[in-house]
Motif scaffolding. Structure first.
Motif, mmCIF file in Angstrom:
data_model
loop_
_atom_site.group_PDB
_atom_site.id
_atom_site.type_symbol
_atom_site.label_atom_id
_atom_site.label_comp_id
_atom_site.label_asym_id
_atom_site.label_seq_id
_atom_site.Cartn_x
_atom_site.Cartn_y
_atom_site.Cartn_z
ATOM 1 N N ALA A 349 0.930 -1.311 -0.134
ATOM 2 C CA ALA A 349 0.076 0.152 -0.122
ATOM 3 C C ALA A 349 0.831 1.321 -0.113
ATOM 4 O O ALA A 349 0.724 2.338 -0.770
ATOM 5 C CB ALA A 349 -0.922 0.063 1.211
ATOM 6 N N VAL A 350 1.854 1.420 0.750
ATOM 7 C CA VAL A 350 2.760 2.396 0.836
ATOM 8 C C VAL A 350 3.576 2.625 -0.527
ATOM 9 O O VAL A 350 3.553 3.826 -0.812
ATOM 10 C CB VAL A 350 3.849 2.175 1.943
ATOM 11 N N MET A 351 3.927 1.631 -1.207
ATOM 12 C CA MET A 351 4.488 1.451 -2.633
ATOM 13 C C MET A 351 3.653 2.201 -3.400
ATOM 14 O O MET A 351 4.353 3.040 -4.291
ATOM 15 C CB MET A 351 5.030 0.326 -3.025
ATOM 16 N N ILE A 461 -5.032 8.021 -3.927
ATOM 17 C CA ILE A 461 -4.360 8.205 -2.668
ATOM 18 C C ILE A 461 -4.989 7.974 -1.462
ATOM 19 O O ILE A 461 -4.572 7.324 -0.501
ATOM 20 C CB ILE A 461 -3.618 9.249 -2.862
ATOM 21 N N ALA A 462 -6.015 8.635 -1.186
ATOM 22 C CA ALA A 462 -7.142 8.594 0.003
ATOM 23 C C ALA A 462 -7.625 7.205 0.037
ATOM 24 O O ALA A 462 -7.676 6.700 1.278
ATOM 25 C CB ALA A 462 -8.077 9.604 0.023
ATOM 26 N N ILE A 463 -7.917 6.719 -1.026
ATOM 27 C CA ILE A 463 -8.526 4.976 -0.864
ATOM 28 C C ILE A 463 -7.377 4.220 -0.385
ATOM 29 O O ILE A 463 -7.869 3.528 0.659
ATOM 30 C CB ILE A 463 -9.036 4.757 -2.087
ATOM 31 N N LEU A 464 -6.303 4.389 -0.955
ATOM 32 C CA LEU A 464 -5.300 3.539 -0.338
ATOM 33 C C LEU A 464 -4.787 3.805 1.145
ATOM 34 O O LEU A 464 -4.407 2.944 1.828
ATOM 35 C CB LEU A 464 -4.058 3.876 -0.956
ATOM 36 N N TYR A 468 -4.676 0.978 3.754
ATOM 37 C CA TYR A 468 -3.704 0.641 4.814
ATOM 38 C C TYR A 468 -4.246 0.449 6.221
ATOM 39 O O TYR A 468 -3.773 -0.307 7.236
ATOM 40 C CB TYR A 468 -2.801 1.796 4.870
ATOM 41 N N ALA A 469 -5.078 1.447 6.828
ATOM 42 C CA ALA A 469 -5.651 1.397 8.105
ATOM 43 C C ALA A 469 -6.605 0.129 8.173
ATOM 44 O O ALA A 469 -6.329 -0.594 9.203
ATOM 45 C CB ALA A 469 -6.509 2.562 8.152
ATOM 46 N N LEU A 470 -7.176 -0.516 7.131
ATOM 47 C CA LEU A 470 -8.222 -1.507 7.318
ATOM 48 C C LEU A 470 -7.183 -2.816 7.502
ATOM 49 O O LEU A 470 -7.596 -3.846 8.193
ATOM 50 C CB LEU A 470 -8.986 -1.889 6.401
ATOM 51 N N LEU A 471 -5.888 -2.881 6.773
ATOM 52 C CA LEU A 471 -5.141 -3.956 6.850
ATOM 53 C C LEU A 471 -4.819 -4.409 8.189
ATOM 54 O O LEU A 471 -4.310 -5.533 8.512
ATOM 55 C CB LEU A 471 -3.759 -3.734 6.069
ATOM 56 N N PHE A 472 -4.682 -3.457 9.126
ATOM 57 C CA PHE A 472 -4.329 -3.876 10.622
ATOM 58 C C PHE A 472 -5.303 -4.632 11.385
ATOM 59 O O PHE A 472 -4.964 -5.477 12.225
ATOM 60 C CB PHE A 472 -4.546 -2.572 11.344
ATOM 61 N N ALA A 473 -6.427 -4.867 10.631
ATOM 62 C CA ALA A 473 -7.433 -6.031 11.371
ATOM 63 C C ALA A 473 -7.160 -7.256 10.822
ATOM 64 O O ALA A 473 -7.766 -8.233 11.240
ATOM 65 C CB ALA A 473 -8.837 -5.495 10.963
#
Length: 500
Positions: A349-351, A461-464, A468-473
């Motif tokens: 996601a960062v890439m 970019i905003a959607i990415l 990124y935040a949802l991936l923590f779950a």
């Protein structure tokens, strides 16, 4: 011949021809999902299609495919996977012919919707046919071949579309991108009828027709106004329709709960959403696919209509993206995810965000004079990031789901992916065309498209960031490293054929 008979007598030697048929069908679907974008300027010039019609030529396929996926899989379980597969392939071939001879934009949109609906009958049977045709010791190799073909189809669609459009075969302009399916589909029908063995799932659930109607109505009420709103100057009926979709979705959920209690055969297994990783993963899938739906369409419009590039020039420009995606996807599944787990998806996601920011910087600096080489690094980062996220995502989402529900969960993931693409394509009217200043002179066209492209990229970019935040779950580690409790292994194996 059923799977049970084949097992008793040893594997059917014809299974490899059957595999070639179903893999070709899968390849054909993936190519058709992406091949149209690159031919959009040619279609628009030849048919006079409006921007709203252009969106529906792409979004109509994705929406019909998404709505029909779960139903298509259930029909195969009930009526026979071979039968439904051949029905879908035949319908897909006929729809391709109708697309190729379309006389106007309305006919092309309708044919694309039919094509997506037929793909929804055909595609869900592919993995089921593989499962019942090959013994367990061969499935790993076969599923690897399926993954390779799927990746090749997604990557090669734009290039095939560019070549066919640029060659202008027989003066047909864009039409060969659909007509090429005819010999492939006819050969698949002949070989599939002879070499694919029929199978059905034991104790197949009944088809939930009311659930299908409620889901279809809600999705159309939401997505149609989003797609057509800009062209119609955002009429009041559009906002009413979008608002009314919410109670329709609520009614769908309530009905699915009642259906589960009544006979255990809902269209969607809602109990899966009690699993934290699955619920979050569905959110990741929806957001990620929405971002991709926006990016791929506006990127094509920006290069061909804004910069004035040919289809072949635009197709070749996308090669760094395709190569980056292919290499990163292979590395993520085989080497990176087993070692680093969820961090790989975060890194992807960062890439992608880094690639999008570089693209914005290049577009802002060079304007309409930007070259293919100045896009190469941003596109490589975007493609590699997509490969790092998309390839291991399904396993991560399924990690907390009981194996007896793996088939239903996989179907929901595929459906969510297609819904996200359809939603992203619909949002193009808002984030791209809605941000474009109407050019009043030819020299203003390029800057107008470039400005709209930059606005759309900020949305991506905003959607990415949400992804990124949802991936923590999601679970931190590779689910393959987390063994299932021994007590559950036996009953889950018994249900494997039913849920595939």
């Amino acid at each position: 011949m059923t799977f049970q008979n084949a097992s008793a007598a040893g594997p059917d030697r014809r299974r490899w021809i059957a595999l070639a048929v179903v893999l070709t069908a899968s390849f054909m679907d993936l190519v058709d999902a992406t091949i149209v974008n690159i031919a959009i300027p040619s279609i628009q010039e030849d048919t006079g299609a409006s921007f709203g019609a252009i969106q529906w030529i792409t979004a109509g396929y994705a929406l019909a495919f998404a709505i029909g996926l779960v139903t298509g899989g259930r029909l195969g379980d009930i009526y026979g996977r071979k039968r439904v597969f051949l029905l879908g392939m035949g319908g897909f071939t006929v729809a391709s012919l109708l697309c190729g001879i379309a006389a106007d934009p309305a006919m092309l949109v309708g044919s694309r919707v039919l094509q997506g609906a037929m793909a929804a009958l055909m595609v869900p049977q592919v993995l089921s046919i593989i499962h019942v045709t090959f013994p367990a010791e061969e499935r790993g190799k076969v599923f690897g071949m399926f993954g390779a073909v799927a990746g090749l189809g997604a990557v090669s669609g734009p290039m095939i579309g560019a070549l066919l459009t640029e060659w202008d075969l027989f003066g047909l302009a864009w039409r060969p991108i659909f007509l090429i399916n005819l010999p492939v589909g006819i050969a698949g029908l002949i070989l599939g009828r002879r070499f694919i063995s029929e199978s059905t799932a034991p104790d197949a659930l009944r088809l939930d027709l009311r659930g299908v109607l409620l889901a279809t109505a809600g999705l159309l009420m939401l997505l149609y106004p989003i797609t057509m709103g800009h062209e119609n100057d955002w009429p009041a009926w559009g906002f009413v329709s979008m608002a009314a979709s919410l109670p329709v979705f609520a009614a769908f959920v309530a009905y699915q709960k009642r259906k589960q209690r009544a006979d255990g055969s809902p269209l969607v297994e809602l109990t899966l959403f009690r699993v934290k990783s699955f619920a979050a993963g569905i959110g990741v899938q929806l957001a990620f696919s929405t971002g991709l739906g926006i990016f791929f369409l506006v990127w094509t419009l920006y290069m061909q209509l804004g910069l004035g590039w040919s289809a072949l020039h635009a197709g070749l420009t996308g090669l760094p993206f395709s190569l980056g995606c292919s290499v990163a996807a292979g590395m993520s599944v085989q080497k990176l995810t087993p070692r680093f787990g969820r961090k790989v998806l975060h890194g992807g996601a960062v890439m992608m965000v880094s690639g999008a920011l570089l693209y914005l910087a290049a577009s802002d600096r060079y304007g309409t004079e930007i070259s293919t080489w100045q896009m190469a690094l941003p596109l490589t980062l975007l493609g590699a990031g997509m490969g790092l996220v998309f390839a291991p995502l399904t396993n991560a989402v399924l990690s907390g789901v009981p194996r007896r529900h793996a088939g239903s969960a996989s179907g929901l993931i595929n459906t969510t992916n297609q819904l996200g693409m359809a939603l992203g394509l619909g949002l193009v009217s808002v984030v791209f065309f809605g941000a474009m200043d109407e050019p009043t002179a030819p020299q203003e066209v390029g800057p107008a498209f470039a400005g709209a492209f930059e606005n759309a990229m900020w949305w991506v970019i905003a959607i990415l960031g949400v992804v990124y935040a949802l991936l923590f779950a999601l679970p931190k580690h590779n689910p393959a490293e987390e063994p299932e409790p021994a007590a559950e292994a036996e009953p889950e194996q018994k249900e494997e054929l039913v849920t595939v």
